[in-house]
Design a protein around this motif. Structure first.
Motif, PDB file in Angstrom:
ATOM      1  N   ASN A  73      11.115   7.437 -11.796  1.00  0.00           N
ATOM      2  CA  ASN A  73      10.939   5.975 -11.824  1.00  0.00           C
ATOM      3  C   ASN A  73      11.464   5.283 -10.569  1.00  0.00           C
ATOM      4  O   ASN A  73      11.890   4.116 -10.618  1.00  0.00           O
ATOM      5  CB  ASN A  73      11.570   5.386 -13.083  1.00  0.00           C
ATOM      6  CG  ASN A  73      10.775   5.723 -14.322  1.00  0.00           C
ATOM      7  OD1 ASN A  73       9.554   5.708 -14.316  1.00  0.00           O
ATOM      8  ND2 ASN A  73      11.467   6.065 -15.398  1.00  0.00           N
ATOM      9  N   ALA A  74      11.426   6.014  -9.449  1.00  0.00           N
ATOM     10  CA  ALA A  74      11.792   5.401  -8.166  1.00  0.00           C
ATOM     11  C   ALA A  74      10.801   4.290  -7.835  1.00  0.00           C
ATOM     12  O   ALA A  74       9.602   4.401  -8.105  1.00  0.00           O
ATOM     13  CB  ALA A  74      11.795   6.452  -7.065  1.00  0.00           C
ATOM     14  N   LEU A  75      11.298   3.237  -7.219  1.00  0.00           N
ATOM     15  CA  LEU A  75      10.457   2.095  -6.877  1.00  0.00           C
ATOM     16  C   LEU A  75       9.741   2.337  -5.547  1.00  0.00           C
ATOM     17  O   LEU A  75      10.369   2.466  -4.500  1.00  0.00           O
ATOM     18  CB  LEU A  75      11.300   0.812  -6.770  1.00  0.00           C
ATOM     19  CG  LEU A  75      11.002  -0.276  -7.802  1.00  0.00           C
ATOM     20  CD1 LEU A  75      11.341   0.239  -9.189  1.00  0.00           C
ATOM     21  CD2 LEU A  75      11.807  -1.532  -7.512  1.00  0.00           C
ATOM     22  N   SER A  76       8.428   2.419  -5.614  1.00  0.00           N
ATOM     23  CA  SER A  76       7.621   2.496  -4.388  1.00  0.00           C
ATOM     24  C   SER A  76       7.407   1.084  -3.847  1.00  0.00           C
ATOM     25  O   SER A  76       7.719   0.083  -4.516  1.00  0.00           O
ATOM     26  CB  SER A  76       6.270   3.138  -4.698  1.00  0.00           C
ATOM     27  OG  SER A  76       5.530   2.317  -5.599  1.00  0.00           O
ATOM     28  N   GLY A  77       6.847   1.002  -2.647  1.00  0.00           N
ATOM     29  CA  GLY A  77       6.567  -0.310  -2.072  1.00  0.00           C
ATOM     30  C   GLY A  77       5.606  -1.105  -2.935  1.00  0.00           C
ATOM     31  O   GLY A  77       5.792  -2.311  -3.156  1.00  0.00           O
ATOM     32  N   SER A  78       4.572  -0.434  -3.443  1.00  0.00           N
ATOM     33  CA  SER A  78       3.594  -1.140  -4.281  1.00  0.00           C
ATOM     34  C   SER A  78       4.238  -1.628  -5.572  1.00  0.00           C
ATOM     35  O   SER A  78       3.901  -2.717  -6.075  1.00  0.00           O
ATOM     36  CB  SER A  78       2.403  -0.233  -4.593  1.00  0.00           C
ATOM     37  OG  SER A  78       2.814   0.935  -5.287  1.00  0.00           O
ATOM     38  N   MET A  79       5.175  -0.867  -6.120  1.00  0.00           N
ATOM     39  CA  MET A  79       5.876  -1.299  -7.332  1.00  0.00           C
ATOM     40  C   MET A  79       6.765  -2.514  -7.053  1.00  0.00           C
ATOM     41  O   MET A  79       6.911  -3.393  -7.908  1.00  0.00           O
ATOM     42  CB  MET A  79       6.711  -0.156  -7.897  1.00  0.00           C
ATOM     43  CG  MET A  79       5.896   0.980  -8.499  1.00  0.00           C
ATOM     44  SD  MET A  79       6.923   2.402  -8.973  1.00  0.00           S
ATOM     45  CE  MET A  79       7.806   1.739 -10.397  1.00  0.00           C
ATOM     46  N   MET A  80       7.355  -2.569  -5.864  1.00  0.00           N
ATOM     47  CA  MET A  80       8.170  -3.735  -5.501  1.00  0.00           C
ATOM     48  C   MET A  80       7.327  -5.004  -5.501  1.00  0.00           C
ATOM     49  O   MET A  80       7.764  -6.056  -5.983  1.00  0.00           O
ATOM     50  CB  MET A  80       8.807  -3.528  -4.122  1.00  0.00           C
ATOM     51  CG  MET A  80       9.831  -2.416  -4.065  1.00  0.00           C
ATOM     52  SD  MET A  80      10.499  -2.186  -2.391  1.00  0.00           S
ATOM     53  CE  MET A  80      11.332  -0.605  -2.576  1.00  0.00           C
TER      54      MET A  80
ATOM     55  N   SER B  11       0.809  -1.224   0.000  1.00  0.00           N
ATOM     56  CA  SER B  11       0.000   0.000   0.000  1.00  0.00           C
ATOM     57  C   SER B  11       0.839   1.269   0.000  1.00  0.00           C
ATOM     58  O   SER B  11       0.293   2.372   0.078  1.00  0.00           O
ATOM     59  CB  SER B  11      -0.926   0.011   1.226  1.00  0.00           C
ATOM     60  OG  SER B  11      -0.152   0.021   2.424  1.00  0.00           O
ATOM     61  N   LEU B  12       2.153   1.142  -0.135  1.00  0.00           N
ATOM     62  CA  LEU B  12       3.035   2.303  -0.033  1.00  0.00           C
ATOM     63  C   LEU B  12       3.398   2.868  -1.397  1.00  0.00           C
ATOM     64  O   LEU B  12       3.988   2.183  -2.235  1.00  0.00           O
ATOM     65  CB  LEU B  12       4.321   1.926   0.715  1.00  0.00           C
ATOM     66  CG  LEU B  12       4.169   1.490   2.173  1.00  0.00           C
ATOM     67  CD1 LEU B  12       5.521   1.122   2.766  1.00  0.00           C
ATOM     68  CD2 LEU B  12       3.518   2.601   2.995  1.00  0.00           C
ATOM     69  N   GLY B  13       3.036   4.126  -1.634  1.00  0.00           N
ATOM     70  CA  GLY B  13       3.497   4.831  -2.823  1.00  0.00           C
ATOM     71  C   GLY B  13       2.683   4.575  -4.071  1.00  0.00           C
ATOM     72  O   GLY B  13       1.780   3.738  -4.103  1.00  0.00           O
ATOM     73  N   GLN B  14       3.048   5.332  -5.108  1.00  0.00           N
ATOM     74  CA  GLN B  14       2.363   5.270  -6.394  1.00  0.00           C
ATOM     75  C   GLN B  14       3.264   4.582  -7.424  1.00  0.00           C
ATOM     76  O   GLN B  14       4.250   3.947  -7.097  1.00  0.00           O
ATOM     77  CB  GLN B  14       2.007   6.688  -6.855  1.00  0.00           C
ATOM     78  CG  GLN B  14       1.168   7.465  -5.870  1.00  0.00           C
ATOM     79  CD  GLN B  14      -0.178   6.826  -5.602  1.00  0.00           C
ATOM     80  OE1 GLN B  14      -0.868   6.405  -6.544  1.00  0.00           O
ATOM     81  NE2 GLN B  14      -0.571   6.736  -4.340  1.00  0.00           N
ATOM     82  N   GLY B  15       2.922   4.753  -8.702  1.00  0.00           N
ATOM     83  CA  GLY B  15       3.701   4.160  -9.779  1.00  0.00           C
ATOM     84  C   GLY B  15       3.257   2.744 -10.087  1.00  0.00           C
ATOM     85  O   GLY B  15       2.485   2.129  -9.341  1.00  0.00           O
TER      86      GLY B  15
END
Length: 293
Positions: free
Chosen positions: A66-73, A38-42
């Motif tokens: 293009n930083a990796l958010s938690g949700s992107m991970m 649930s952390l961050g966008q992208g």
């Protein structure tokens, strides 16, 4: 795993410890997914082309370089799992949208998990995810366009090949930030360029532009910024002319030779070879006398 010379009790104890470690690892992965989802966008996008056997994985968080958010991970973890089971697949291109490859971890996520316990959870998930890609049976290539900084630099180490555009640049800034590589990039960097060169890059945060990356064999080729994806696909297709089961078996042999002791690698090579001997691709090649063409 070799157990020669050990008693039955010793072997049982070893397997018990292995299973305990696996359960602990699975628990950490589950906790990490819950914490980070649930952390961050992208987003991380996956496009699979059955006609070519090529998948394209794209980082899309341009407003945060293009930083990796938690949700992107978590999304990347799901994609890595998906591709590990893609039997028809041959290759994968890892890229990013826009003119910045990846600036590492998204600050929103970093602030939310800035403690050793959550750092371990994130690192465990990312190690698991990136190792799946690193050991994938697909031929993988990272298209480095723009800067790859910190964790972004670590992402460029997960593929078999790296193609740089004229703006491609890799920089391991972790030491400057008071930490070390947390996504497995230090270990993979040593495998790629050797211990001395890796230590130099890690302790100086020296920038690897396209020219230097080619010189130290970090990059395999350069492509133009304008047509970078199409040029990368052409470059990759030259290495994907065999049937998918043959391509994947060849990749597994190379991965095993890289990661396993010599005798274990030979054993796995035999296991990869025997199902293909007399198989459909082999029979077609023999009938067409392809060996001498």
């Amino acid at each position: 795993m070799i157990f020669t010379g050990r008693s039955h009790k010793q072997v049982c104890n070893i397997w018990k410890k292995v299973l305990q470690c696996q359960r602990h690892h699975s628990t950490l992965i589950s906790q990490a997914r819950t914490k980070l989802s649930s952390l961050g966008q992208g987003q991380v996008l996956l496009e699979k082309d059955p006609s070519t056997g090529i998948a394209v994985v794209t980082l899309d968080h341009q407003e945060k370089k293009n930083a990796l958010s938690g949700s992107m991970m978590v999304q990347l973890a799901d994609i890595a799992e998906d591709l590990s089971h893609w039997k028809e697949g041959k290759g994968m291109i890892f890229q990013a949208k826009g003119d910045f490859f990846c600036s590492g971890g998204d600050l929103t996520t970093v602030k939310a998990i800035c403690n050793p316990e959550d750092g371990l959870l994130m690192s465990t998930l990312m190690h698991d995810t990136l190792t799946k890609i690193y050991s994938s049976p697909l031929l993988t290539v990272c298209l480095v366009h723009g800067k790859a900084i910190g964790g972004g630099a670590e992402l460029t180490t997960i593929t078999d090949f790296r193609l740089f555009t004229e703006t491609g640049e890799v920089c391991f800034v972790q030491g400057r930030m008071g930490v070390v590589t947390g996504w497995g990039g230090g270990t993979r960097l040593v495998k790629l360029v050797g211990a001395n060169r890796a230590l130099d890059l890690l302790t100086t945060s020296r920038k690897l532009d396209a020219s230097l990356a080619l010189e130290v064999c970090y990059a395999d080729q350069t492509v133009s910024s304008k047509d970078r994806l199409s040029e990368t696909k052409v470059w990759l297709k030259e290495r994907l002319s065999y049937d998918s089961e043959v391509t994947q078996a060849l990749k597994r042999i190379v991965v095993d030779a890289r990661d396993l002791p010599f005798e274990d690698s030979l054993l796995q090579e035999r296991r990869n070879f025997s199902p293909l001997w007399g198989g459909p691709a082999n029979v077609r090649a023999l009938k067409g006398n392809l060996k001498h063409k």
